[in-house]
Design an enzyme around this catalytic site. Structure first.
Site, PDB file in Angstrom:
ATOM      1  CG  HIS A 164      -8.091   6.146  10.580  1.00 13.13           C
ATOM      2  ND1 HIS A 164      -7.694   6.882   9.478  1.00 13.13           N
ATOM      3  CD2 HIS A 164      -8.160   4.866  10.164  1.00 13.13           C
ATOM      4  CE1 HIS A 164      -7.531   6.051   8.461  1.00 13.13           C
ATOM      5  NE2 HIS A 164      -7.805   4.833   8.843  1.00 13.13           N
TER       6      HIS A 164
ATOM      7  CE  LYS B   1      -9.991  11.599  13.787  1.00  7.39           C
ATOM      8  NZ  LYS B   1      -8.606  11.435  14.180  1.00  7.39           N
TER       9      LYS B   1
ATOM     10  CE1 TYR C  70      -3.728   2.381   0.577  1.00  7.36           C
ATOM     11  CE2 TYR C  70      -2.777   2.925   2.709  1.00  7.36           C
ATOM     12  CZ  TYR C  70      -3.713   3.160   1.709  1.00  7.36           C
ATOM     13  OH  TYR C  70      -4.626   4.176   1.871  1.00  7.36           O
TER      14      TYR C  70
ATOM     15  CE1 TYR D 286      -6.364  -3.861   7.497  1.00 13.85           C
ATOM     16  CE2 TYR D 286      -7.355  -1.692   7.288  1.00 13.85           C
ATOM     17  CZ  TYR D 286      -6.305  -2.493   7.660  1.00 13.85           C
ATOM     18  OH  TYR D 286      -5.196  -1.922   8.233  1.00 13.85           O
ATOM     19  CG  HIS D 287     -11.282  -0.041   6.538  1.00 13.26           C
ATOM     20  ND1 HIS D 287     -11.598  -0.710   5.385  1.00 13.26           N
ATOM     21  CD2 HIS D 287     -10.145   0.641   6.292  1.00 13.26           C
ATOM     22  CE1 HIS D 287     -10.701  -0.421   4.460  1.00 13.26           C
ATOM     23  NE2 HIS D 287      -9.808   0.389   4.980  1.00 13.26           N
TER      24      HIS D 287
ATOM     25  CG  ASP E  94      -7.058  10.825  10.971  1.00 15.95           C
ATOM     26  OD1 ASP E  94      -7.350   9.768  10.385  1.00 15.95           O
ATOM     27  OD2 ASP E  94      -6.740  10.890  12.166  1.00 15.95           O
TER      28      ASP E  94
END
Lengths: 655, 346
Positions: free
Chosen positions: A537, A531, A11, A165-166, A535
C-alpha cells in the site's frame, strides 16, 4: 418484489490457519453467510514464512497458507460444497485455488459444486495494492488459465473479480474507478479470447463469470449513481464488444467493501457512521444492489480490528437488511431525474476515459507506461490538498475537532487486535516439519513438471493442483514460476506526476527554510522514502514523496517491497540527509528497528529516521526508544506542518 | 601532510579500494557547493585522477524520455556484474523548475543485492542545469571511475540538447524505441549528438526487434550524407525481458577498444569542458573575456590537466581573474606584474 438479502461477509484471517478456522466458525455462528479469506502478505506475494522478506509479516494482515496442510486446517469442519468462499488473492490466486480444489478432491467432494471467488485481478495490484509478482504478460496468462479451468471444471466459481475497490483507495475519482475497472475487465476478456482455451460458443459464459469488487465512498448519492452507471456500461461492453445475448450473462455482479481511505484516526467512533452511510450507496438502489458486502471496522485507522469490531460492522448489515423495509421495495430511484442525470454524466465521462486507455493499448499498456498510476497519484494528491485546505470537510479532522474524549479508545492498546509475534516462529517450525515429512521426490517431480509446463503454452492449473497434492509450498510454487517468468516492478507513478504546487504562507516558509538549510549544508536536502517489507500500500509513501519534492527536497523513492538492507544501502549510496519509512501492515516493530540498527552499522547514525504508518501510541514509544526521530500516523494529515518538521530535523542533525 | 590533507588522502585511498562508505562520502563532498569545500574537492579529485583516468570505461546513456533508459541501465549493470565487472551508476533526473526539488532513483537500483560491494548507484538532480547532466555529474563520474570498472551515466532524457554526456563518457549509447522516427530526424538535423552505439529498447519480441533494427538501419543508410554512416552499431534490447544485453555489453566493449588510442584526448577534452563550465559558473562571460576568451582558457586548462583536476585549475583561473580585477585600469601608473593564465603555469 422483495429482494433477497445480500451475502454478508467479514474480511478475516490472521495468525494461523487453525486460529482463522476458529474465527470463521464463530463468524458463521453470528449470522455471517459467506467466507472472505484474508491471506497474509507472504502468501499473497508467494513467499514461505522463512523467507527474509516475510520477516514480521507472517500471520499479520491475514492467514498464512503455505501448503495443503494449512488449507486443511483453514477449512476444517467447514463443508466446502456448502460454502461460498471469497479469497482475496491475486498473484498467487492459481495456487490457492489449486490448494482449495486439491482439498475438495481429497475430501471426495464434487468440485463442480464449489462456489466462491478468487480475486485474481493483477492490474489493480500494479496500480494500488502492490502484491504482484510476475510481469504483466505471464500474470495475465495465469488469470486466463484460471478462467479456462473454472469454466470447464468449477462453473459456479468466479475466476476473477475485477477490482475498482483498490483504485478508490489509491485516490481514484468515481469516473476513474469506472473507467479503469472496465478496461481491466476488457483486458482480461480480450486475453482469454485470444488464448482461445474456451470454445467460442461458450465465451458468453466466461463473460458472465466476470464479477467486480467495488468501493463506496462517503458521497453516497454519487456513489450509488456510479454503481448504476457501472451496470449500464458493463451491459454495453458485454453486448457490443463480446456479443453476449443472454441478459443474465450480462448482469453486473459485484461485491463491495466500503471505503477505508476516508476512515479517520481522530474521533474514530464516527467511522461506524461513515461505514453505514457508505453501505447505503450499494444497497439503496435495487437495480444496482451489491451481491455481497463486507464492511471495514471503525478502528482500522488505529490498527488491526478485533472480532468485536468486525461484529459491530456485521450487525450494521443485519439491521439494514432485516430490521428496515429496504428489501421490501422495488428500485427507489427509477425515474428520478437527479439520479438519471448524474448517472448519465458519469457514464459519458467514464466511457471517454475508457476509450482513451484503449487507444493507448489497453489496461496493461497503460499500466506499463505509468499513465494510469500517475492519474491516480494526481487525484489522491488533489484529494489530500482539499482536505488540508479545508475545501473538503472531514468531521473531527479539519472541522469540529473539539471533542469529548471517546471512551471507546480510552485504552488505545486494548482497542485493537494484536498478533502474537510468536506466531511467525511457530509457522516457520511447522513449515520445516511439513518439508521434512513429505515425499521429497514427489515434490521435486511436481515442481519440475510445473516448470516445464510454464515454458510452454499449457494451462498451469493441472500442474499446480498436482503440486498441491505433492506437498509443494507456496514459496516453492511461486519461486519456480519466478524462475521462468521473472519478477516485475511496477512504475511508481510519482516521477512524472503533475500536482498543483501548494501555496500559502506556511508552505512558503518551509520552502525558504529548506533553501537556507541547503546553503548551510552545501547540498540540497535529500530524503529517502522507503517502504520496507511486503506491504504494497504505497499511497502514503507516494504522497510524502510528492510533497517533499514540492517543498524542495531531492527525493529518492524506489517503490515497494524493499528489505531493510536494501533501504540502508540506498541511504548510504545516495548520501541522503533523512530516511522516511512507510509501514501500513502493522509490521513496524519488526522492520523499523532493523533499519535503524543497520544505519548505525553503516556509519549513518547521524541520518535521522522517521516513520509513518498505522502505529499505536505504545508502539510509537518503542520506536522512539529504538532511535526513530519522529513517528507519524494518519492524524498527521497536515503535510505542510510535517514537512516543516522534517526540514528542521535535517537542519538539526546536519548543522 | 596536514591533517586535512591526510583526511583527503585517506578518503581517496578508500575510494580506490572501492569501499562503499568512502565512495559515498567522496560523492557527498563533490556535491558540496559551499565555497569552503572547493579546495578539498580539488584535492580529492587530484588524488583520484590517476586511478580515474587509468581504467574505467565510462558509458553515457542518453535518449528521449520514456524509452526505458533507467531499466536498461539497471539491466546493463546486472549483466556487467554477472561478468564480474564492478559497476558504478550516476543517474541524473530533472529538478522541478517550481520547487527546486526532484524525484530520483525510480527503478534505478532495481534488483541489486544490497550486500554486493561491486555495484553503486548515486542519483543526482539537474538542479536547473541545461544539457541533461547535473553540476556534480563530471566529478561524480570521476570519483566512481576511480572505484569501479565501468561507470554508467544516465542522462535525464529531456530531449535534444543532451550534448554534455559526450564530455563525461567514452562511449555514448543512444537509447530509442522501435519506430522512433523523431530521433533520426534529430540526428540528421544535427540537433542530437551523434552516438557511438544505438540501442533499440523495448524490443520485447524477436520479430519486433528485427523489424525495428532493420527499419533503423534503412533510415540510417539514407543519412550517410549527413555524416552518420551506416556503420553505427545497432543492438535490439528488451531490458524487462533481458534480451540483447550480452550483445550490448559486447558492443560497448568493442567500441571502447576501437577508440582506445584516442581516449586520452577525448577525456581531456571532457575535462577542459568541465573546467570551463566551472569557471563560467563562478565568473560568467566577464571572467572568460577577462582571461582572454574561451580558447585561451581551454588551452591553459588543457596544459595543466596533466597533474591537477578541473576544480583546482578552476581555482587557479579564478585567482588569475581576481588578480586582473585588482589591477589598475590601463593608463594608470601602477607597474604590477601582469599575469596571464599561461604565464602562471611556469
Amino acid at each position: 418484489m422483495a429482494d433477497r438479502p445480500w451475502i454478508m461477509r467479514t474480511y478475516a484471517g490472521h495468525s494461523t490457519a487453525a486460529a482463522s478456522n476458529a474465527l470463521y466458525r464463530s463468524n458463521l455462528s453470528r449470522g455471517q453467510t459467506g467466507l472472505s479469506v484474508a491471506f497474509d502478505l507472504p502468501t499473497q506475494t508467494g513467499y514461505d514464512a522463512d523467507h527474509p522478506l516475510s520477516r514480521g509479516e507472517v500471520g499479520k494482515v491475514g492467514v498464512p497458507v503455505s501448503h495443503l496442510g494449512d488449507m486443511r486446517s483453514l477449512m476444517e469442519g467447514l463443508p466446502l460444497t456448502e460454502m461460498n468462499t471469497s479469497m482475496t488473492i491475486n498473484a498467487t490466486a492459481m495456487w490457492l485455488l489449486a490448494l482449495y480444489v486439491a482439498l475438495a478432491e481429497e475430501r471426495g467432494d464434487d468440485i463442480s459444486l464449489l462456489r466462491g471467488t478468487v480475486q485474481n485481478d493483477i492490474v489493480k495490484e500494479y496500480l494500488s495494492r502492490g502484491t504482484y509478482v510476475f510481469p504483466p504478460g505471464p500474470s495475465i496468462r495465469l488469470i486466463t488459465d484460471v478462467i479456462a479451468f473454472t469454466t470447464e471444471k468449477v462453473p459456479k466459481w468466479n475466476p476473477t473479480n475485477v477490482c475498482s475497490y483498490h483504485l478508490q483507495e489509491a485516490g481514484a475519482t468515481p469516473v476513474q474507478e469506472l473507467a479503469y475497472a472496465l478496461v481491466t475487465a476488457i483486458g482480461v476478456l480480450d486475453a482469454a479470447q485470444a488464448r482461445g482455451d474456451v470454445p467460442a460458443e461458450r465465451f458468453a459464459e466466461v463473460v458472465g463469470r466476470i464479477s467486480f469488487f467495488v468501493n463506496a465512498g462517503i458521497r453516497f448519492v454519487e456513489e450509488m449513481c456510479k454503481l448504476r452507471a457501472f451496470a449500464l456500461l458493463w451491459d454495453k461492453v458485454c453486448t457490443e464488444r463480446y456479443g453476449v445475448e443472454d441478459p443474465k450473462l450480462r448482469r453486473f455482479r459485484y461485491g463491495v467493501q466500503v471505503n477505508s481511505l476516508g476512515l479517520t484516526e481522530q474521533q474514530p467512533e464516527n467511522n461506524i457512521i461513515r461505514i453505514v452511510l457508505e453501505m447505503l450507496a450499494v444497497t439503496l438502489s435495487k437495480d444496482a444492489r451489491a451481491r455481497a458486502i463486507q464492511l471495514p471496522a471503525w478502528n482500522e485507522a488505529l490498527g488491526l480490528p478485533r472480532p468485536w469490531d468486525q461484529q459491530w460492522s456485521l450487525r450494521a448489515q443485519q439491521i439494514l437488511a432485516f430490521e428496515t423495509d429496504l428489501l421490501e421495495n422495488a428500485d427507489l430511484f427509477t425515474g428520478s431525474e437527479v439520479v438519471e442525470a448524474k448517472t448519465q454524466r458519469l457514464m459519458d465521462d467514464a466511457w471517454a476515459e475508457v476509450e482513451r486507455v484503449l487507444e493507448k493499448g489497453g489496461a496493461v499498456a497503460a499500466v506499463e507506461s505509468g499513465y494510469v498510476k500517475q492519474a491516480l497519484v494526481e487525484s489522491n494528491a488533489a484529494r489530500l490538498g482539499r482536505i488540508e485546505a479545508g475545501a473538503q470537510t472531514v468531521v473531527g479532522v479539519n472541522r469540529y475537532t473539539e471533542a469529548v474524549p471517546s471512551p471507546l479508545v480510552a485504552d488505545l492498546d486494548e482497542a485493537i487486535m494484536r498478533v502474537d509475534p510468536e506466531v511467525e516462529k511457530a509457522q516457520v517450525a511447522a513449515l520445516e516439519r511439513w518439508r521434512a515429512e513429505r515425499d521429497a521426490g514427489a515434490v521435486e517431480s511436481a515442481l519440475a513438471a510445473l516448470k516445464e509446463a510454464a515454458g510452454t503454452e499449457a494451462n498451469l492449473m493441472a500442474a499446480s493442483i498436482a503440486c498441491a497434492k505433492a506437498g509443494v509450498t507456496t514459496g516453492e510454487w511461486a519461486g519456480t514460476l519466478r524462475e521462468v517468468f521473472g519478477e516485475y516492478r511496477a512504475p511508481t507513478g510519482v516521477g512524472g506526476a503533475q500536482v498543483a504546487r501548494s501555496a500559502g504562507e506556511k508552505i512558503d516558509e518551509v520552502r525558504r527554510r529548506l533553501e537556507s538549510v541547503a546553503e548551510t549544508i552545501g547540498r540540497r536536502p535529500k530524503m529517502l522514502v522507503g517502504k520496507p517489507g511486503l506491504d504494497g500500500h504505497s499511497n502514503g509513501a507516494e504522497q510524502i514523496a510528492l510533497k517533499a519534492r514540492d517543498v524542495g527536497f531531492d527525493v529518492v523513492y524506489e517503490g515497494i517491497r524493499l528489505t531493510p538492507a536494501q533501504i540502508v544501502a540506498s541511504a548510504l549510496e545516495e548520501g541522503v540527509h533523512l530516511v522516511g519509512l512507510s509501514v501500513l501492515s502493522g509490521s513496524h516493530l519488526e522492520l523499523v528497528p532493523e533499519v535503524v540498527r543497520r544505519m548505525d552499522e553503516a556509519g549513518l547514525k547521524d541520518v535521522p529516521v522517521v516513520v509513518g504508518g498505522i502505529i499505536p501510541d505504545a508502539d510509537a514509544e518503542r520506536l522512539r526508544a529504538a532511535g526513530v526521530a519522529r513517528v507519524y500516523t494518519p492524524k498527521d494529515f497536515a503535510l505542510d506542518t510535517l514537512m516543516g518538521e522534517l526540514v528542521d530535523l535535517v537542519a538539526e542533525r546536519a548543522g | 601532510m596536514s591533517p586535512a590533507a591526510n583526511a583527503v588522502a585517506d578518503l581517496a585511498e578508500g575510494v580506490r579500494a572501492g569501499r562503499k562508505a568512502a565512495v559515498a562520502r567522496a560523492l557527498n563532498l563533490v556535491e558540496d557547493r559551499r565555497p569552503a569545500a572547493r579546495e578539498t574537492i580539488g584535492a580529492l579529485l587530484g588524488e583520484l585522477r590517476e586511478a580515474a583516468m587509468a581504467g574505467a570505461h565510462r558509458v553515457g546513456l542518453t535518449g528521449p524520455p520514456g524509452v526505458g533508459k533507467s531499466t536498461l541501465a539497471a539491466a546493463l549493470a546486472r549483466t556487467l556484474r554477472s561478468r564480474g565487472r564492478r559497476v558504478g551508476v550516476v543517474a541524473v533526473d530533472p529538478s522541478s523548475v517550481r520547487s527546486g526539488g526532484s524525484l530520483l532513483g525510480d527503478r534505478a537500483r532495481m534488483g541489486f543485492d544490497p550486500e554486493d560491494d561491486g555495484v553503486f548507484v548515486r542519483s543526482l538532480a539537474t538542479g536547473g542545469e541545461a544539457g541533461g547532466l547535473s553540476w556534480a555529474a563530471p566529478a561524480a563520474t570521476h570519483v566512481l571511475g576511480a572505484a569501479y570498472d565501468v561507470v554508467l551515466v544516465e542522462t535525464t532524457g529531456v530531449g535534444q540538447t543532451e550534448t554534455d554526456v559526450r564530455h563525461v563518457a567514452d562511449t555514448v549509447l543512444l537509447v530509442v524505441q522501435p519506430g522512433s522516427g523523431d530521433v533520426l530526424q534529430f540526428l540528421k538535423a544535427g540537433i542530437m549528438e551523434i552516438p557511438d552505439l544505438l540501442a533499440v529498447n523495448k524490443a520485447d519480441t524477436g520479430v519486433l526487434a528485427e523489424r525495428a533494427t532493420s527499419d533503423l538501419r534503412a533510415a540510417l543508410a539514407t543519412t550517410q550524407a549527413a555524416g552518420l554512416g551506416a556503420a553505427l552499431p545497432i543492438v535490439a534490447t528488451s531490458a524487462t525481458e533481458g534480451r540483447g544485453l550480452d550483445a550490448l555489453v559486447d558492443g560497448l566493449a568493442s567500441h571502447r577498444e576501437s577508440v582506445a588510442a584516442a581516449l586520452p584526448d577525448r577525456r581531456r577534452a571532457g575535462e577542459v569542458a568541465w573546467t570551463l563550465r566551472l569557471f563560467r559558473g563562478l565568473h560568467g562571460q566577464h571572467g572568460v573575456d577577462t582571461l582572454g576568451g574561451r580558447t585561451a582558457i581551454e588551452t591553459t586548462a588543457s596544459a595543466r590537466l596533466r597533474s591537477e583536476a578541473p576544480p583546482t585549475i578552476c581555482a587557479q583561473l579564478s585567482e588569475a581573474y581576481l588578480a586582473r580585477l585588482r589591477e589598475p585600469r590601463p593608463g594608470s601608473s601602477s607597474n604590477e606584474d601582469r599575469e596571464t593564465p599561461q604565464e602562471k603555469t611556469r
